[in-house]
Design a protein around this motif. Structure first.
Motif, mmCIF file in Angstrom:
data_model
loop_
_atom_site.group_PDB
_atom_site.id
_atom_site.type_symbol
_atom_site.label_atom_id
_atom_site.label_comp_id
_atom_site.label_asym_id
_atom_site.label_seq_id
_atom_site.Cartn_x
_atom_site.Cartn_y
_atom_site.Cartn_z
ATOM 1 N N TYR A 14 0.700 -1.468 -0.041
ATOM 2 C CA TYR A 14 -0.017 -0.201 0.092
ATOM 3 C C TYR A 14 0.933 1.339 -0.122
ATOM 4 C CZ TYR A 14 -3.542 -3.449 0.890
ATOM 5 O OH TYR A 14 -4.518 -4.254 0.927
ATOM 6 N N GLY A 18 2.446 2.090 -7.578
ATOM 7 C CA GLY A 18 1.079 1.668 -8.546
ATOM 8 C C GLY A 18 -0.137 1.465 -7.525
ATOM 9 N N TYR A 19 0.020 1.413 -6.213
ATOM 10 C CA TYR A 19 -1.209 1.629 -5.450
ATOM 11 C C TYR A 19 -1.511 2.995 -5.509
ATOM 12 C CZ TYR A 19 -4.352 1.331 -1.403
ATOM 13 O OH TYR A 19 -5.536 1.295 -0.787
ATOM 14 N N LEU A 21 -1.164 5.268 -7.762
ATOM 15 C CA LEU A 21 -1.831 5.675 -9.037
ATOM 16 C C LEU A 21 -3.285 4.962 -9.030
ATOM 17 C CD1 LEU A 21 0.999 4.667 -11.586
ATOM 18 C CD2 LEU A 21 -0.104 6.996 -11.492
ATOM 19 N N LYS A 22 -3.544 4.123 -8.600
ATOM 20 C CA LYS A 22 -4.722 3.163 -8.973
ATOM 21 C C LYS A 22 -5.674 4.140 -7.685
ATOM 22 C CE LYS A 22 -7.856 0.624 -9.757
ATOM 23 N NZ LYS A 22 -8.887 0.888 -10.855
ATOM 24 N N GLN A 25 -6.420 7.275 -9.744
ATOM 25 C CA GLN A 25 -7.220 7.149 -10.888
ATOM 26 C C GLN A 25 -8.944 6.912 -10.365
ATOM 27 O OE1 GLN A 25 -8.807 3.750 -11.641
ATOM 28 N NE2 GLN A 25 -9.898 4.956 -13.441
ATOM 29 N N GLN A 26 -8.772 5.865 -9.281
ATOM 30 C CA GLN A 26 -10.238 5.891 -8.647
ATOM 31 C C GLN A 26 -10.844 6.989 -8.159
ATOM 32 O OE1 GLN A 26 -11.631 2.939 -9.024
ATOM 33 N NE2 GLN A 26 -13.496 3.457 -8.196
ATOM 34 N N ARG A 29 -12.047 9.306 -11.160
ATOM 35 C CA ARG A 29 -13.195 8.506 -11.670
ATOM 36 C C ARG A 29 -14.498 8.804 -11.019
ATOM 37 N NH1 ARG A 29 -14.354 4.751 -15.877
ATOM 38 N NH2 ARG A 29 -16.524 4.524 -15.968
#
Length: 149
Positions: A14, A18-19, A21-22, A25-26, A29
């Motif tokens: 965590y 990558g985490y 970025l996600k 992004q979430q 969105r």
């Protein structure tokens, strides 16, 4: 074959790029979905309208790539936009099975309304990226995306 011993171990999953970025992004969105829902659009529909403003006549496949959905999903999106009179599709005179898609006047109006919602999300991102240059942040994110392709 790589043995388990030679694989690099990952620390806290965590606390990774990558985490993060996600999560970003979430959050983007979710913000866009909530705002666009108020005017009857989805985020992929907004992506289609935006792309068509700049590239009238785009194909289903091109629109699917731009909206990050499958061609099958894009077909459903286009049907919904056409039923809402936001786009019009006509047969391409050079390619029988290809349909050209263009915005209607109502589609232009919907895009104008949606653009303010999306601009607010972008403003929030730019403010949160301070004191970094927003263009540098965007360039970094694009480099990260490219590194994974």
């Amino acid at each position: 074959m790589t043995s388990r011993k030679s694989r690099p171990k990952m620390g806290d999953p965590y606390a990774t790029i990558g985490y993060a970025l996600k999560m970003a992004q979430q959050a983007l969105r979710t913000r866009m979905d909530a705002g666009l829902r108020e005017i009857g659009l989805t985020t992929p529909q907004y992506a289609v309208l935006t792309y068509l403003k700049n590239e009238a006549g785009a194909s289903n496949a091109t629109l699917a790539r731009r909206a990050f959905v499958t061609p099958q999903t894009m077909q459903g999106i286009l049907v919904a936009l056409e039923r809402a009179d936001l786009i019009v599709r006509t047969a391409d005179p050079d390619h029988g099975r290809v349909q050209k898609t263009e915005l209607t006047a109502a589609g232009i109006d919907a895009l104008d309304a949606a653009s303010g919602i999306v601009a607010d999300a972008e403003r929030r991102l730019r403010d949160a990226s301070a004191p970094e240059d927003p263009q540098a942040v965007a360039a970094l994110l694009l480099r990260l995306a490219e590194a994974l392709r």
